[in-house]
Write a protein that holds these residues in place. Structure first.
Motif, PDB file in Angstrom:
ATOM      1  N   HIS A  64     -19.881   4.354 -29.034  1.00 49.98           N
ATOM      2  CA  HIS A  64     -19.825   2.885 -28.413  1.00 49.98           C
ATOM      3  C   HIS A  64     -18.238   2.832 -27.905  1.00 49.98           C
ATOM      4  CE1 HIS A  64     -20.416  -1.915 -28.703  1.00 49.98           C
ATOM      5  NE2 HIS A  64     -20.158  -1.447 -27.322  1.00 49.98           N
ATOM      6  N   GLY A  65     -18.140   2.324 -26.637  1.00 48.32           N
ATOM      7  CA  GLY A  65     -16.902   2.010 -26.058  1.00 48.32           C
ATOM      8  C   GLY A  65     -16.453   3.130 -25.209  1.00 48.32           C
ATOM      9  N   GLY A  66     -15.252   3.006 -24.497  1.00 50.46           N
ATOM     10  CA  GLY A  66     -14.772   4.150 -23.417  1.00 50.46           C
ATOM     11  C   GLY A  66     -15.904   4.535 -22.400  1.00 50.46           C
ATOM     12  N   GLY A  67     -16.668   3.701 -22.151  1.00 50.34           N
ATOM     13  CA  GLY A  67     -17.631   4.041 -20.836  1.00 50.34           C
ATOM     14  C   GLY A  67     -18.757   4.876 -21.358  1.00 50.34           C
ATOM     15  N   GLY A  68     -18.912   5.020 -22.448  1.00 51.24           N
ATOM     16  CA  GLY A  68     -20.013   6.284 -23.024  1.00 51.24           C
ATOM     17  C   GLY A  68     -21.434   5.783 -22.668  1.00 51.24           C
ATOM     18  N   PRO A  69     -22.270   6.538 -22.859  1.00 46.70           N
ATOM     19  CA  PRO A  69     -23.571   6.250 -22.692  1.00 46.70           C
ATOM     20  C   PRO A  69     -24.181   5.015 -23.820  1.00 46.70           C
ATOM     21  CG  PRO A  69     -23.505   8.282 -23.711  1.00 46.70           C
ATOM     22  CD  PRO A  69     -22.265   7.856 -23.200  1.00 46.70           C
ATOM     23  N   GLY A  70     -24.993   4.273 -23.217  1.00 42.85           N
ATOM     24  CA  GLY A  70     -25.510   3.388 -24.061  1.00 42.85           C
ATOM     25  C   GLY A  70     -27.252   3.754 -23.995  1.00 42.85           C
ATOM     26  N   SER A  71     -27.950   2.892 -24.809  1.00 42.00           N
ATOM     27  CA  SER A  71     -29.435   2.714 -24.763  1.00 42.00           C
ATOM     28  C   SER A  71     -29.842   1.453 -25.060  1.00 42.00           C
ATOM     29  CB  SER A  71     -29.844   4.058 -25.589  1.00 42.00           C
ATOM     30  OG  SER A  71     -31.215   4.074 -25.563  1.00 42.00           O
ATOM     31  N   GLY A  72     -30.788   0.931 -24.589  1.00 39.16           N
ATOM     32  CA  GLY A  72     -31.232  -0.496 -24.896  1.00 39.16           C
ATOM     33  C   GLY A  72     -32.812  -0.592 -24.968  1.00 39.16           C
ATOM     34  N   PRO A  73     -33.424   0.285 -25.826  1.00 38.79           N
ATOM     35  CA  PRO A  73     -35.076   0.100 -25.923  1.00 38.79           C
ATOM     36  C   PRO A  73     -35.396  -1.489 -25.896  1.00 38.79           C
ATOM     37  CG  PRO A  73     -34.237   1.803 -27.230  1.00 38.79           C
ATOM     38  CD  PRO A  73     -32.988   1.190 -26.757  1.00 38.79           C
ATOM     39  N   VAL A  74     -36.553  -1.827 -25.405  1.00 37.61           N
ATOM     40  CA  VAL A  74     -37.047  -3.350 -25.294  1.00 37.61           C
ATOM     41  C   VAL A  74     -38.463  -3.131 -26.194  1.00 37.61           C
ATOM     42  CG1 VAL A  74     -37.609  -5.152 -24.107  1.00 37.61           C
ATOM     43  CG2 VAL A  74     -35.807  -3.796 -23.402  1.00 37.61           C
ATOM     44  N   VAL A  75     -38.389  -3.935 -27.335  1.00 40.95           N
ATOM     45  CA  VAL A  75     -39.486  -4.110 -28.106  1.00 40.95           C
ATOM     46  C   VAL A  75     -40.340  -5.247 -27.597  1.00 40.95           C
ATOM     47  CG1 VAL A  75     -38.960  -2.905 -30.396  1.00 40.95           C
ATOM     48  CG2 VAL A  75     -38.277  -5.325 -29.921  1.00 40.95           C
ATOM     49  N   LEU A  76     -41.580  -5.199 -27.506  1.00 37.95           N
ATOM     50  CA  LEU A  76     -42.674  -6.391 -26.834  1.00 37.95           C
ATOM     51  C   LEU A  76     -43.471  -6.715 -27.763  1.00 37.95           C
ATOM     52  CD1 LEU A  76     -42.864  -4.423 -23.459  1.00 37.95           C
ATOM     53  CD2 LEU A  76     -41.277  -6.412 -23.757  1.00 37.95           C
ATOM     54  N   SER A  77     -44.144  -7.812 -27.543  1.00 34.67           N
ATOM     55  CA  SER A  77     -45.194  -8.518 -28.255  1.00 34.67           C
ATOM     56  C   SER A  77     -46.371  -8.190 -27.641  1.00 34.67           C
ATOM     57  CB  SER A  77     -45.167 -10.060 -28.167  1.00 34.67           C
ATOM     58  OG  SER A  77     -45.265 -10.367 -26.689  1.00 34.67           O
ATOM     59  N   GLU A  78     -47.616  -8.209 -28.296  1.00 33.03           N
ATOM     60  CA  GLU A  78     -48.874  -7.875 -27.607  1.00 33.03           C
ATOM     61  C   GLU A  78     -49.026  -8.355 -26.284  1.00 33.03           C
ATOM     62  OE1 GLU A  78     -53.502  -7.312 -29.252  1.00 33.03           O
ATOM     63  OE2 GLU A  78     -52.274  -8.401 -30.538  1.00 33.03           O
ATOM     64  N   ALA A  79     -48.568  -9.665 -26.024  1.00 35.05           N
ATOM     65  CA  ALA A  79     -48.832 -10.466 -24.817  1.00 35.05           C
ATOM     66  C   ALA A  79     -48.201  -9.739 -23.831  1.00 35.05           C
ATOM     67  CB  ALA A  79     -48.254 -11.859 -24.892  1.00 35.05           C
ATOM     68  N   LEU A  80     -46.962  -9.159 -23.980  1.00 32.31           N
ATOM     69  CA  LEU A  80     -46.086  -8.424 -22.970  1.00 32.31           C
ATOM     70  C   LEU A  80     -46.402  -6.928 -22.876  1.00 32.31           C
ATOM     71  CD1 LEU A  80     -42.733 -10.341 -23.168  1.00 32.31           C
ATOM     72  CD2 LEU A  80     -44.857 -10.608 -21.609  1.00 32.31           C
ATOM     73  N   SER A  81     -47.012  -6.469 -23.728  1.00 34.05           N
ATOM     74  CA  SER A  81     -46.942  -4.891 -23.750  1.00 34.05           C
ATOM     75  C   SER A  81     -47.604  -4.240 -22.559  1.00 34.05           C
ATOM     76  CB  SER A  81     -47.820  -4.418 -25.073  1.00 34.05           C
ATOM     77  OG  SER A  81     -47.104  -4.761 -26.407  1.00 34.05           O
ATOM     78  N   PRO A  82     -48.739  -5.032 -22.046  1.00 34.58           N
ATOM     79  CA  PRO A  82     -49.449  -4.358 -20.957  1.00 34.58           C
ATOM     80  C   PRO A  82     -48.414  -4.269 -19.727  1.00 34.58           C
ATOM     81  CG  PRO A  82     -50.780  -5.837 -21.951  1.00 34.58           C
ATOM     82  CD  PRO A  82     -49.500  -6.010 -22.426  1.00 34.58           C
TER      83      PRO A  82
END
Length: 523
Positions: A302-320
């Protein structure tokens, strides 16, 4: 020599800057002075002897360079020494406690780094045939199931690259869901004052208008004000929990129920998931979408402009409506990478569900190094270890808060225990002194300053997040340093106005630097 109230005892005498002789070199023992690379070398020389290149016809056309490039020529040892000396002037988590609030600057276990460098993870290419990267896809797929289980959600989009990118993913899922049910007219996103600053920017970028929801005096969302604003034009709410004041939003389930009843969706900013992982499942609180910063909660760089990763978890209503591609493991144990051309067919054949994906977030399918590090961290801790991560992070933050509330103003100290971070303000400092004076003096104490002037709901905010990876001894040293600086600021110690005194560079005119930066070297 005295022992301060935190219990930490200095082991060395204070530096006496006034009597120390100046050095010819400008060096201070092993803290070496270093000039700019343009001052060390010049464009007329080179550190490597090369034969003249034969002249050939240029294929660059009008893109060919018309003047010398102007880079200084250095030998290999000069180059190595230059960058090594500069690196010694950087602060890093490997040097000491990194108190940046909201950033979760925790120690990165070296086991994670070793796993990320294994052949088959570090050297694969995103265009390799799927059959040749089953192990890598297996890591992505297993990590996805852990994230779903830890959050109590229905599905996860793994491709977003970082926090704000994940926010955009969630908001686009909400937008697609509204359009699918014929309610594209809902164009308002409600954002509480206690939310992260990227939230309103993300909503605006996605085409929504943003309206603020005020905070209560105790630093949490004004639930009644939010309920009063709900209506047929509201698409949803973006709420940060724990919030930027370091407090848990206790009314989140009540807020979610109200937003759902009004036809909207709930986006939760999960950047502070480190404080509740293993303890609270956002899905149980009615959250429809939440990004998780793998580079915070699960200790990747974290920091220094290094790579990040931001997976997004979704409810059943938004999964499709989740973005493509995604990984799927079929009954025969084979892991598939599902792209556009077969997504609908595959979803119906194997999962019996519909798929109305809004499209792609990125060219490929995520950050392999981040996935490997995060899964290593999760498996090495286990479910009970992850629970302890949250508990220790909260314990450390409360230790900092209660150890300093008698010296620094703590505006929400009466709101109950904080979560992962403690917040202070500049109230009570001597006239003319502010947060920046405290922060600059901390540099002289050997610490990177805490997050300053954020969140905006607290005047002169000082936001401290110790994380769970710091020992009590390390916390005591930091608390002692901050207490000392705060007491000097309250006493009107004028030396703070010119701090730092022991850093490689004195205090900068940051306003001038921001407004008139010098970006080009001129001899």
């Amino acid at each position: 020599m005295t022992i301060n109230q935190s219990g930490w005892k200095p082991t060395a005498p204070e530096a006496n800057e006034g009597t120390a002789p100046a050095t010819f070199t400008g060096n201070r023992a092993l803290m070496l002075e270093e000039a700019l690379i343009f001052e060390i070398g010049d464009a007329e020389t080179t550190g490597v002897d090369l034969a003249d290149a034969p002249r050939v016809a240029s294929k660059l056309g009008n893109l060919a360079r018309t003047a010398p490039i102007g880079l200084p020529g250095l030998s290999e040892p000069e180059t190595v020494r230059h960058y090594t000396r500069l690196s010694r002037q950087n602060y890093a988590i490997d040097l000491g406690l990194f108190p940046l609030g909201s950033c979760t600057m925790k120690h990165n276990p070296r086991l994670n780094e070793k796993m990320a460098r294994l052949p088959g993870f570090a050297d694969i290419h995103p265009l390799q045939p799927v059959d040749t990267v089953q192990g890598a896809l297996g890591v992505i797929n297993e990590l996805a199931f852990w994230l779903i289980d830890l959050t109590g959600m229905h599905a996860v989009a793994m491709s977003p690259k970082a926090g704000a990118h994940g926010e955009l993913c969630g908001i686009l899922c909400i937008k697609a869901a509204l359009e699918a049910r014929g309610e594209g007219h809902r164009k308002v996103i409600l954002v509480p004052e206690s939310a992260h600053g990227t939230n309103p920017a993300t909503a605006a970028f996605a085409g929504f208008s943003v309206e603020d929801i005020p905070a209560t005096p105790d630093g949490r969302v004004d639930t009644e004000a939010l309920k009063a604003r709900l209506g047929p034009d509201v698409a949803g709410v973006m709420i940060t929990n724990p919030n930027t004041c370091g407090l848990f939003e206790r009314d989140l389930k009540e807020i979610s129920d109200a937003v759902h009843a009004a036809g909207g969706y709930v986006y939760c900013d999960g950047a502070n998931f480190n404080a509740i992982v293993g303890r609270v499942r956002p899905g149980d609180l009615g959250v429809d979408a939440m990004h998780i910063n793998l580079h915070k909660t699960f200790s990747t760089p974290h920091g220094g402009g290094g790579p990040g990763s931001g997976p997004v978890v979704l409810s059943e209503a938004l999964s499709p409506f989740a973005p493509l591609p995604y990984t799927a493991k079929t009954a025969d144990g084979h892991i598939h990478l599902i792209e556009e051309e077969r997504a609908e067919e595959f979803s119906k054949e194997h999962f019996g569900g519909r798929l109305d994906s809004f499209g792609r977030m990125v060219a490929f399918h995520g950050q392999m190094g981040m996935f490997t590090r995060a899964l290593t961290y999760i498996l090495s801790h286990g479910a009970d270890g992850l629970r302890q991560v949250a508990e220790d992070a909260v314990l450390n933050a409360n230790y900092v808060l209660r150890s300093l509330e008698d010296t620094l103003d703590a505006p929400f100290a009466g709101s109950g225990p904080c979560m992962h971070e403690a917040i202070f303000s500049d109230a009570g400092l001597a006239e003319g002194f502010s947060t920046i004076d405290v922060a600059k003096a901390l540099i002289d104490e050997g610490f990177h300053p805490m997050t300053m002037y954020f969140p905006l709901v607290v005047h002169g905010a000082m936001l401290v997040e110790p994380t769970e990876t710091e020992s009590k001894a390390a916390l005591d040293q930091f608390i002692g340093a901050l207490r000392s600086v705060a007491e000097r600021a309250k006493a009107g110690d004028q030396s703070l106005k010119t701090a730092p005194h022991f850093a490689p560079r004195a205090r900068l005119d940051e306003t001038l630097a921001a407004r008139k930066p010098v970006l080009v070297w001129k001899d």
